[in-house]
Structure formats: structure tokens, C-alpha cells
Motif scaffolding. Structure first.
Motif, PDB file in Angstrom:
ATOM      1  N   GLU A 125      -1.067   0.045 -10.540  1.00 34.53           N
ATOM      2  CA  GLU A 125      -1.914  -0.192  -9.321  1.00 34.53           C
ATOM      3  C   GLU A 125      -2.214   1.067  -8.331  1.00 34.53           C
ATOM      4  N   ALA A 126      -1.440   2.143  -9.086  1.00 32.60           N
ATOM      5  CA  ALA A 126      -1.371   3.321  -8.055  1.00 32.60           C
ATOM      6  C   ALA A 126      -2.705   3.818  -7.595  1.00 32.60           C
ATOM      7  N   ILE A 147       1.008  -1.227   0.172  1.00 37.92           N
ATOM      8  CA  ILE A 147      -0.039   0.065   0.159  1.00 37.92           C
ATOM      9  C   ILE A 147       0.929   1.349  -0.033  1.00 37.92           C
ATOM     10  N   ASN A 175      -6.383   3.577   5.203  1.00 40.81           N
ATOM     11  CA  ASN A 175      -5.521   3.435   6.208  1.00 40.81           C
ATOM     12  C   ASN A 175      -5.477   4.416   7.214  1.00 40.81           C
ATOM     13  N   LEU A 193       4.127   1.229  -1.065  1.00 39.91           N
ATOM     14  CA  LEU A 193       4.666   1.693  -2.423  1.00 39.91           C
ATOM     15  C   LEU A 193       3.595   2.295  -3.489  1.00 39.91           C
ATOM     16  N   GLY A 194       2.644   1.549  -3.552  1.00 44.62           N
ATOM     17  CA  GLY A 194       1.688   1.857  -4.655  1.00 44.62           C
ATOM     18  C   GLY A 194       0.895   3.265  -4.308  1.00 44.62           C
ATOM     19  N   SER A 195       1.006   3.566  -3.081  1.00 46.17           N
ATOM     20  CA  SER A 195       0.038   5.001  -3.160  1.00 46.17           C
ATOM     21  C   SER A 195       1.350   6.200  -3.226  1.00 46.17           C
ATOM     22  N   GLY A 196       2.582   5.805  -3.452  1.00 46.33           N
ATOM     23  CA  GLY A 196       3.557   6.561  -3.790  1.00 46.33           C
ATOM     24  C   GLY A 196       3.497   7.181  -5.244  1.00 46.33           C
ATOM     25  N   GLY A 197       2.995   6.346  -6.097  1.00 49.94           N
ATOM     26  CA  GLY A 197       2.957   6.887  -7.556  1.00 49.94           C
ATOM     27  C   GLY A 197       4.305   6.961  -8.220  1.00 49.94           C
ATOM     28  N   TYR A 250      -4.071   1.443  -4.575  1.00 51.12           N
ATOM     29  CA  TYR A 250      -3.184   1.419  -3.386  1.00 51.12           C
ATOM     30  C   TYR A 250      -3.168   2.841  -2.651  1.00 51.12           C
ATOM     31  N   ALA A 251      -3.615   3.959  -3.651  1.00 52.43           N
ATOM     32  CA  ALA A 251      -3.598   5.298  -2.793  1.00 52.43           C
ATOM     33  C   ALA A 251      -5.067   5.353  -2.209  1.00 52.43           C
ATOM     34  N   LEU A 296      -6.409   2.593  -0.664  1.00 55.01           N
ATOM     35  CA  LEU A 296      -6.055   1.799   0.529  1.00 55.01           C
ATOM     36  C   LEU A 296      -5.412   2.799   1.663  1.00 55.01           C
ATOM     37  N   SER A 297      -4.414   3.202   0.845  1.00 56.67           N
ATOM     38  CA  SER A 297      -3.681   4.352   1.770  1.00 56.67           C
ATOM     39  C   SER A 297      -4.385   5.293   2.612  1.00 56.67           C
ATOM     40  N   LEU A 329       3.340  -1.652  -9.264  1.00 56.91           N
ATOM     41  CA  LEU A 329       2.791  -1.246  -8.120  1.00 56.91           C
ATOM     42  C   LEU A 329       2.373   0.256  -8.010  1.00 56.91           C
ATOM     43  N   GLN A 330       3.428   1.016  -8.446  1.00 54.66           N
ATOM     44  CA  GLN A 330       3.315   2.438  -8.594  1.00 54.66           C
ATOM     45  C   GLN A 330       2.726   3.317  -9.420  1.00 54.66           C
ATOM     46  N   ILE A 331       2.718   2.622 -10.622  1.00 51.89           N
ATOM     47  CA  ILE A 331       1.823   3.051 -11.857  1.00 51.89           C
ATOM     48  C   ILE A 331       0.601   2.550 -12.097  1.00 51.89           C
TER      49      ILE A 331
END
Lengths: 385, 666
Positions: free
Chosen positions: B42-43, A243, B53, A245-249, B46-47, B49-50, B38-40
Motif C-alpha cells: 500500500e506504499a 499513513i 497531509n 508507516l505506509g509512506s515510509g516504504g 500512503y505516500a 496521503l502523506s 502497509l509499507q510495500i
């Protein structure tokens, strides 16, 4: 040391300290300094913008490490070659010592306190084994390497520390030792079909290994295979790391702005999961940038290895470089959920002295190999006739 | 100079080093690809989910609406509940801090132990409540000493307050914690300190008084610690509900009804000591044993507070100015949960404090039913106000003898006299002529035997028997004798005090179908009620008869006649039997009520109105097992009516009475 060296051309028997210092690959040192500095910044961020408790002490460690690295680099590789088995034996004894101490209940310390560093013999073993194997294979010809009987002593050299480390139990370090040593076997010219056979046997042995694993090790693997199955239990770390990592973009949330890390959703952000924090705050750009720096260091190591004149130097240089690479790969793959969580730090960046010292000691030898790249060493470890 | 083998090694090494390097590059590529994924790719996921959180939704419970009386006095409101909490991680030594706190305000030993235990069980940053419901003075003392009390916090919550205790409890009802089966999925119900209405107005108007919960986002860390509170929707407070009750009258009625004919004297009065000394040991004492007064009767004996109900109703608007059921109970303890023992006590009390007897108590109306029978007879043309019957003290129907309350009879009476003296035989005769159907129809029109839908839970229907009802429920034919019994409000007939007040109001307000109302309409419009189509002359006859009951020379309630400077009131007494009187008992002479066990005594009833000239209020009084309507219920009703009229002389005051007087003359 008193023995006279065969002297010719570009292989001066002694270089002055100044000459040696001039021959040091300062660019490599700079790269490592850059990586360590990124580490300081991340530790500063992990402490919510404070130099204490981590960043400051890490910087001191790096300073000490730098001195150690350069000192090691100044020592003639032949000294390391001659001392290889002694060092290996010594480290093995230390490893055995902490094992026995833990076993007979005199405290479960797996490390030796050196003040700024807490040295784990299992870490030192990564370098000691590289030295020992390099020396062993240095003495074998291509044909001799082809003879399986000649592979038994180095296998024994690997097996002894691996068994001890596994008993700790430290699966991550054991795997790293095995993989590092495997790389050295490969470089020394062990026939490829033997590796393929070994891989086959290894796969066949998976069920057996599964039985031998401890509960938490099995759990880690199960969780790795499906982290979402247990989001608040064992899978928590992996999930939270993904989460973050992914939210870092692409560009990240900004320095000191990593919400997952700063709100403690991310476990062990100052040690094993520091890469996650970096990638959360600096995004894909920052993550790839750091990996790029490591790739440069690894590439540098490979270049030094290829240019070395002695098999020992080549094997040491590439063995150490491979150790660094393994640290990097296992750690980053682990935090990204590619492999199970095995507890391997990100070298030079994660808080803690052990991995840093191992790497800097090792790279001291790599630089030493580079400085002494034209030294020729005979098969028996003495002068060339 | 290199040996071949050395060259071999180098060549092989270089080749394999490059292979290894290629492999490493491949692995790095895998890392880069994973990072990109992960970062592009699925960004967004995860954003999201973040953010989940990071933020918890915190519900802000709305402020519950108040319950007000007719003058805006709060019958139920919310008070600040000051509490002291302690946070372990800010305290250091919890025990020492508690000791310091104990030197400033009183901290019971039991609470100290509980806090020390709780603190260990909870996470270091979770506050633990030390004390609740502290006074402002105590809070001030703690606040002043705050520097010496690290980790001690003052928090303010809200709890429901009923300033009048048991005075209006059957109107207001009470709130209590939400029980398992009341959960609807509305998250506000799951807040630990949320309360919902469990009875009375609190229950009926729960939703509108509840309001809507606000919510705000709270930034939390992985351990649930609140990092930051973000502004959010404050929600909407619940609406106030205004009742027609006048709490002063309500209080007066409660005391007057509880007291009955007894006198309330303080405990330190010598008569009180004498009364207490008289009581046999182990006499159960209920009701006000916690107060410092007791009730003694005219013989100096201690008596228990009465059990019963009173309804005071505006005859034109239907507004209930008082609706009282005694004994009551204190609604406040329900807020924090009643102990099982106290709850048992309330349930097992034979005087059923939990029941609102004004709407749920069903009593045989007895002689208060007679105006209704009279009206039915007048409307039927089978009898007139001048119709006379002779009362010898009984009436024989077939083999059965139906007795008048007056053993030797009233002699010859017209309808007015029959109501004034409450002659039973007269109404037996009327009933014989008109039959049960006409009586039942009239009862229906006057509001008996039906739900009046006042805004309170637990209202009961009462019972007006008919031929069909008896056939359906008992499978028997209606007996003529049952008509006679019904005509004097006994037998199957049951009515609630609310229905009796409504009946009285409809008789004296000119025959309008007024219905009781407890909650004031917000728009304040006065609904006019439809006419019941009753003959004005018939209604006047009944009103005059009720006037005679109090103001006539032979009226059963003549003892409660108003003084000259007070408004005149009218009414009707009623005494309803609880137990059938057997032939043997009648032969032996009827036992006096006071000598019967409490639960076998007659109910005492009175329905009344006032002022006679221009009726403003109707009242009904039921004193459970109180004995006689004229001796017990009438004095209570008279006092209550006068008190109500003292506060509100009439919508138009004395002037209207003058106009009324002129109209009657004209």
C-alpha cells in the motif's frame, strides 16, 4: 538466609560476585542496550534533532535501569522465591494505595515519583504477579495443577490487581496482566481444555463486557473497526499512523526526515507511536530489524527458561519474557491498526521510565535465573531432600 | 536425582514453552506481514496521503486590473493596505505588547479589546489583525520599534482605491465582498479578502480585470501551521481597462451639473451663514452636507445640489468623454462593506444616487425631440424646410385643444423658426401630416427606443411608442392626439440622456450611425460607422436650426451664446412635463416651477453640439425637476461643451475649421 543449602555438583551454595558477573548473559545485555540505543536515536529525531527533552533523559534512565538490572541479577533466585508473596502483597498494597488516593481525591496520581522514574504500581505488578504465580506453581505437581481447586488461589492473585487496574481505568495494562498470567498458567501445565473453555466463555461474555466498558473504550474499539469513519476524530491517530508507516516504504524517508512525525501529524510520536516514526524514517527494513532484535531477546529469554533447573526459575524467566513480548506485540499491532489503540508503550524505546524499569527489573531476574540456573529448589521453597 | 514429578513439570514446561514460542513467532509473523502490507503493497497510496497531509494549496489572489481614463489616469487602482498583526505565541504578554504599540501609534480602545478577545479564541500561532489601512509613516514608526514589539508583524495586502470618489462612480462602479449566490466553485472567490465588481465597469469587465489566481504549495503541520512556502505559479494579474472618459472633464461636469444655476460658496462666507439662517428648521440636507461649501441661488437662498445626468460624446467616434449622473456616492466604503444604515440611506434617497441616470434615467425628451420630427417630415416630402404654419397658441383636434408653450402663439413660422423658438403648434401640424409611424422610424434610426449597448450594467431602452406597441401593451388603438403629443417629446416617449446624446451626434456628424463607446479598444482602430441614409440637406437644415436656437435672435437658448473668442455651439432646449396640466390649472394660470414641490417640477433638458462649424462633441443634459430647459439645462450644457472643446479643440484643430470654412464657401 541462614539455613544450610543442599550442596551438590554444579549447584554451589554461593558464587562469588565475580563468578556471577562472569555468568551474566552479556550478549542479552548488549541486545537490550542496542534496542535502547535505537530508542535514543528515535527520541533524538522526535525532538527534531535534539537530545532534549527526551533522548538525554531516556539515556540516564537506561543507565539507572542497567544498574538495577544487573543488581537484581546478582541476587539469588531463592531470595526472590521466598520474597515472592511479600513483594506481590507490597505491590498490591501500593496499587490499592494509589487507587484509594485517587478515589478520595488526594490527587489522581497513579504513579509514585522516584526521581528519574515515575513508577506505576500497575507496571510493577506485572513482575510481582509473575513472581507470585511462579512461586505458587513451583509448589504444585503436574497432577495437582490438574485439580481445578488448586487453580483458585492463583486466579484470585490475578483478579485482585486486574480489578484495581481496570478501575483506573487502564484496559491495556489489565489485558497485559491477564495475558501474561494466562501464559504462566499454560506453562505451569494447566490443561488445555480449560483454556478452550475459558476462551468460549470469554467470547460469550463479550456483550456483557461491552456494557461494562466506558464510553471512550467503546469508541476506541468502534474506531478501530473502521478508522476511516472518523478521520479527524478518534480514528485520526490510527489513520495518521498508517499513513506515516505506509509512506515510509521499503527503506524509509531517512533519519530525521519523517515528514508525518516531524510535522506533528503523528500523535505521541515519542511514546506510544514511536515505532511508527521508526518505520517512517527507516522503512520496512528498519521496522523488521527492530522486531528482529526483540525476537532475539525473547528467544534468549525462552532459552534461559528452558535451561533453568527449577520450575520457579523457568516460570519467572518465561513469564518476564512473555511480558516483554506482549508489550512489543500490543504496541506494534496497535500502531499498525491491527488492534485497538490501548496505550501500551514500546518497551525500552518509548519515552518514559515505567515500562523500561519494568522490563529491566524483569530481565534482571531473567539474567538472575540464568546466572543461578543450576540452583535447585524444593517444592516447598526450601532445600531438596 | 530428579523426582518424577519434577521431570514431569520440566518436560511439560519445555513442551509448552516451545508451543508458546511458536505462537509468538506466529504473532511476529503477523506483525511482519502487516508491516509488509502497509509499507510495500500500500506504499503508493500512503505516500500520496502523506503528501496531501503535508502540503496545502495556497491561492494567491491576482492583482485586479485598473480602470484608466483616456489619458491613463487611474479611476480605480489598488493600494497597499498596511496592517499590523499580532501573533500570540511570539508575544508573551499580548496586553503589554498592545500597550507598547499604543504608545507608538494610536490604537483605539475598541481594537485593543477586540484583539484580546480574538487572541484567546484563535490558536497561538494564528495572527490577529490589530489595525488596518495604516499610513506609511505609522508603519515606519512601528517598524523602527519592532525590537520592543515581540510578535507584532507588518503585513501588506491590497484594497481597491477610487481616487476620484463619487466623480466617476457610475462608470467605475465598485467592488465588494463576494456574496453567497455569486460563488461559482472557483476557489479564489472563497478567499476572505477577495472582491468582485458589483456595478459599473467593475461588474461588466470583472472577469478580465480579475486575472487568474496563482497558487503555491505550503507545507503545513498537523495543526495547520505553515512550515515552509514553496515557489509556485504566480498567477496573472488582471488586465487594465481604459475608458474614453477624461476624468478632468468628468469632474468639471459633475460639479457644473450639481451646481446648476446656484453658486458654491464656502461655509464661512457671510452669505452662507445668512442662507443657513433662512432655512426652516429640519430642512432635510442631502448630498454635500459633509463638505465645507454650500450652494446658494441668486436670491441668497440655500439650494440642494441638482439631480440629473450629462453625457458628452465624440460625435464621430462615439467615445464618451464624460458620463455623469448626480448625485453620486463614494464607492470606497463598499470595499470593506457598507453599514446597513448607509446602505439604507443610499436606497431611500429620492434623488437615487445608486442609479446611473445617464443610461437608466428615462425622461420625456420634450422639445429636444423636435429635430427628429423635423427630419422625419423632411424625408417624407410631406413638408419642406420652408413649410410654414401659423401658431395661434394652440391647435384643436376634435374636441381637444393642444397648447403651445407660448400662450399667445408664435404667429407664422418656417421649420427653422419653429425649432429656434421651439413652437409646439408647428410640430403638432407636422405630426398631423406625417403620422406616428414615420416619427417612430426616424427615432429608431437615431438611436432612441433601443439598447445602445454601452459597457455599463443597467442601461434602459427608453420608449418610442408605435401603433403596435400600444395595441400590444394597452390593448387600445392609437389616437391621433397621441401623435401630436409624441411630436413634442411628451406622452409615451421616453429617452435616456445617453440616447439623446447619440441622437444629437447622429444629426450633426453627417448622419452616421455612431454608437456610444465607453471602453477604448486596445488596438486603437477607429471604427467607421455606417451611414443612416439621411439627406445631407435635411441634416444641414436641422444643424442650422440648432445653431439658431443658440445663436439666433429669438433662440430659446440665446442667453448661452458663446463669446466671440469661443467656439460657437448649437443645441435644443427641452422642458418636459412631469405632471399633466389640468384645464383648471391652465385657467388659473400655470404655477411657476419654483413654487411646485420638487418632484412635480418639470425636467430641464438640453441637447447640444459644438463647434457649430465642425461638430466635435455632442452633449445631452437632463436636470431632474430642474425647471426650464433654457434657464437651467442650457447654461450647464454650454459651459460643458466649451470646457470639452477647450481641452480638445477638435481632431484637426483650427486648421480643419479653416478647411471647413473654405468648403462651405465653395
Amino acid at each position: 538466609m541462614a539455613g544450610g543449602y543442599h550442596f551438590e555438583g554444579l549447584n554451589p551454595p554461593e558464587m562469588t560476585l565475580g563468578q556471577k558477573l562472569a555468568a551474566v548473559n552479556w550478549l542479552l545485555v548488549l541486545l537490550m542496550g542496542a534496542i535502547a540505543s535505537i530508542g535514543f536515536a528515535m527520541l533524538y529525531s522526535a525532538a527534531n534533532g535534539n537530545f532534549s527533552p527526551w533522548a538525554f533523559r531516556q539515556a540516564i534512565r537506561f543507565g539507572v535501569g542497567l544498574v538495577v538490572m544487573l543488581s537484581v541479577a546478582m541476587v539469588d533466585v531463592r531470595f526472590w522465591m521466598r520474597s515472592a508473596y511479600i513483594i506481590y502483597s507490597g505491590v498490591l498494597a501500593l496499587l490499592l494505595g494509589v487507587e484509594v488516593m485517587g478515589e478520595i481525591g488526594m490527587g489522581a496520581q497513579r504513579w509514585i515519583d522516584l526521581g528519574v522514574f515515575q513508577l506505576q504500581p500497575s507496571e510493577l505488578m506485572k513482575i510481582a504477579l509473575v513472581l507470585a504465580l511462579a512461586r505458587y506453581f513451583h509448589g504444585l505437581t503436574w497432577d495437582e495443577v490438574g485439580n481445578p481447586v488448586n487453580l483458585l488461589p492463583p486466579l484470585l492473585m490475578i483478579a485482585m490487581p486486574v480489578v484495581l487496574v481496570l478501575r483506573q481505568p487502564d484496559l491495556g495494562t489489565a489485558l497485559m496482566i491477564i495475558m501474561g498470567a494466562g501464559a504462566m498458567f499454560f506453562l505451569a501445565g494447566v490443561r488445555i481444555w480449560k483454556f478452550l473453555t475459558l476462551i468460549g466463555v470469554g467470547i460469550a461474555a463479550v456483550p456483557v463486557a461491552w456494557q461494562l466498558m466506558r464510553g471512550y473504550q467503546q469508541q476506541r474499539i468502534l474506531t478501530f473497526l473502521n478508522p476511516e469513519s472518523d478521520p479527524l476524530g478518534s480514528g485520526y491517530h490510527i489513520l495518521q499512523s498508517k499513513i506515516a508507516l505506509g509512506s515510509g516504504g521499503l527503506f524509509g524517508k531517512g533519519f530525521l526526515e519523517g515528514s508525518q512525525s516531524h510535522l506533528n501529524f503523528l500523535p505521541e510520536k515519542q511514546t506510544d507511536f514511536i515505532f511508527t516514526m521508526l518505520a517512517e524514517e527507516f522503512g520496512l527494513v528498519g521496522g523488521l530489524g527492530l522486531i528482529g532484535l526483540y525476537v532475539l531477546v525473547v528467544g534468549y529469554g525462552i532459552a534461559i527458561a528452558i535451561r533453568a533447573r527449577s520450575q520457579f526459575g523457568r516460570l519467572v524467566a518465561l513469564g518476564v519474557t512473555t511480558t516483554l513480548f506482549l508489550y512489543l506485540f500490543i504496541n506494534v499491532a496497535m500502531v499498525m491498526g491491527l488492534i485497538p489503540v490501548v496505550g501500551v508503550p514500546l518497551p525500552m524505546i518509548s519515552y518514559g521510565g515505567t515500562a523500561m524499569l519494568t522490563i529491566m527489573l524483569g530481565f534482571g531476574m531473567v539474567i538472575g535465573v540464568s546466572v543461578h540456573r543450576d540452583v535447585r529448589i524444593g517444592r516447598a521453597g526450601v532445600d531438596e531432600d | 536425582m530428579l523426582k518424577a514429578s519434577e521431570q514431569d513439570s520440566q518436560r511439560i514446561f519445555t513442551r509448552r514453552a516451545l508451543m508458546l514460542a511458536t505462537g509468538k513467532l506466529g504473532l511476529v509473523g503477523a506483525l511482519a506481514a502487516r508491516l509488509y502490507y502497509l509499507q510495500i503493497v500500500e506504499a503508493d497510496r500512503y505516500a500520496l496521503l502523506s503528501r496531501d497531509n503535508q502540503f496545502n494549496l495556497e491561492l494567491l489572489p491576482p492583482i485586479r486590473g485598473r480602470i484608466l481614463d483616456v489619458n491613463g489616469v487611474a479611476l480605480a487602482d489598488n493600494q497597499d493596505n498596511f496592517r499590523i498583526e499580532i501573533v500570540r505565541e511570539q508575544t508573551g504578554d499580548v496586553a503589554a505588547t498592545l500597550a507598547a504599540l499604543g504608545s507608538i501609534i494610536e490604537v483605539p480602545e475598541w481594537d485593543v479589546r477586540r484583539v484580546l478577545k480574538d487572541v484567546k479564541r484563535k490558536r497561538a500561532f494564528v495572527p490577529v489583525t490589530v489595525l488596518e489601512n495604516l499610513s506609511r509613516d505609522e508603519i515606519a514608526r512601528v517598524a523602527v520599534n519592532a525590537p520592543y514589539l515581540p510578535g507584532v508583524r507588518i503585513e501588506v495586502g491590497r484594497s481597491r482605491r477610487y481616487p476620484f470618489g463619487d466623480i466617476a462612480v457610475h462608470c467605475t462602479g465598485y467592488v465588494a465582498a463576494v456574496s453567497e449566490n455569486e460563488l461559482t466553485g472557483d476557489p479564489v472567490l472563497e478567499l476572505p479578502d477577495f472582491r468582485i465588481g458589483k456595478s459599473g465597469i467593475e461588474k461588466i469587465h470583472d472577469l478580465e480585470m480579475r486575472g487568474t489566481a496563482g497558487q503555491r504549495q505550503v507545507e503545513v503541520n498537523a495543526l495547520g501551521r505553515i512550515i515552509r512556502k514553496l515557489p509556485g505559479d504566480e498567477g496573472e494579474p488582471g488586465r487594465d481597462v481604459q475608458l474614453s472618459i477624461d476624468v478632468n472633464l468628468q469632474r468639471y461636469v459633475t460639479e457644473r451639473l450639481s451646481r446648476g444655476n446656484a453658486e458654491r460658496i464656502p461655509l464661512d462666507d457671510p452669505r452662507a451663514l445668512a442662507a443657513l439662517a433662512q432655512a426652516p428648521a429640519g430642512t432635510p440636507v442631502r448630498g454635500d452636507d459633509s463638505s465645507d461649501t454650500i450652494l446658494v441661488d441668486k436670491n441668497g437662498r440655500r439650494v440642494e445640489p441638482e439631480s440629473g445626468a450629462v453625457v458628452v460624446m465624440d460625435v464621430h467616434s462615439g467615445e464618451l468623454r464624460a458620463i455623469v449622473s448626480v448625485p453620486g456616492y463614494d464607492p470606497s466604503p463598499f470595499n470593506h462593506g457598507l453599514s446597513p444604515k448607509d446602505w439604507e440611506g443610499l436606497l431611500s434617497n429620492p434623488r437615487s444616487p445608486l442609479t446611473n441616470k445617464a443610461i437608466a434615467g428615462q425622461y420625456p425628451p420634450g422639445s429636444t425631440f423636435k429635430m427628429l420630427v423635423g427630419l422625419a417630415a423632411l424625408e417624407s416630402d410631406l413638408a419642406s424646410a420652408d413649410t410654414r404654419f401659423f401658431c395661434p397658441g394652440y391647435l384643436e383636434l376634435g374636441d381637444t385643444r393642444f397648447h403651445c408653450w407660448k400662450k399667445h402663439g408664435h404667429g407664422s413660422l418656417d421649420m427653422n423658426g419653429a425649432i429656434e423658438q421651439s413652437c409646439d403648434v408647428y410640430f403638432y401640424e407636422l405630426a398631423k401630416r406625417i403620422g406616428i409611424d414615420r416619427i417612430a422610424t426616424m427615432a429608431q434610426r437615431l438611436g432612441l427606443g433601443q439598447m445602445l449597448d454601452v459597457d455599463l450594467p443597467g442601461e434602459r431602452r427608453g420608449l418610442i411608442p408605435t401603433r403596435d406597441w400600444k395595441l400590444a401593451t394597452r390593448g387600445e388603438q392609437w389616437q391621433r392626439g397621441e401623435t401630436l403629443i409624441a411630436a413634442i417629446g411628451q406622452g409615451f416617449v421616453l429617452a435616456t440622456p445617453l440616447q439623446l446624446a447619440t441622437m444629437t451626434a447622429r444629426i450633426v456628424n453627417g448622419g452616421r450611425a455612431v454608437v456610444p463607446r465607453l471602453v477604448r479598444e486596445t488596438n486603437g482602430s477607429r471604427k467607421s460607422f455606417p451611414s443612416l441614409g439621411l439627406n445631407a440637406r435635411d441634416l444641414d437644415a436641422m444643424r442650422d436650426a440648432m445653431n439658431a436656437v443658440v445663436n439666433g435672435d429669438r433662440g430659446t437658448a440665446r442667453r448661452v451664446r458663446s463669446a466671440k473668442d469661443e467656439p460657437a455651439i448649437g443645441g435644443k432646449t427641452g422642458t418636459s412635463q412631469v405632471k399633466r396640466i389640468s384645464m383648471a390649472q391652465r385657467a388659473a394660470g400655470i404655477t411657476k416651477n419654483e413654487d411646485l414641490p420638487w418632484r412635480d417640477r418639470d425636467h430641464a433638458l438640453f441637447v447640444g453640439f459644438g463647434p457649430v462649424a465642425s461638430p466635435r462633441f455632442a452633449v445631452s443634459v437632463v436636470v431632474e425637476h430642474g425647471g426650464g430647459g433654457s434657464s437651467k439645462a442650457a447654461p450647464i450644457a454650454a459651459d460643458i461643451l466649451l470646457e470639452a472643446l477647450r481641452v480638445e479643440p477638435g481632431p484637426n484643430g483650427p486648421l480643419s475649421e479653416a478647411v471647413d470654412g473654405l468648403r462651405r464657401q465653395g
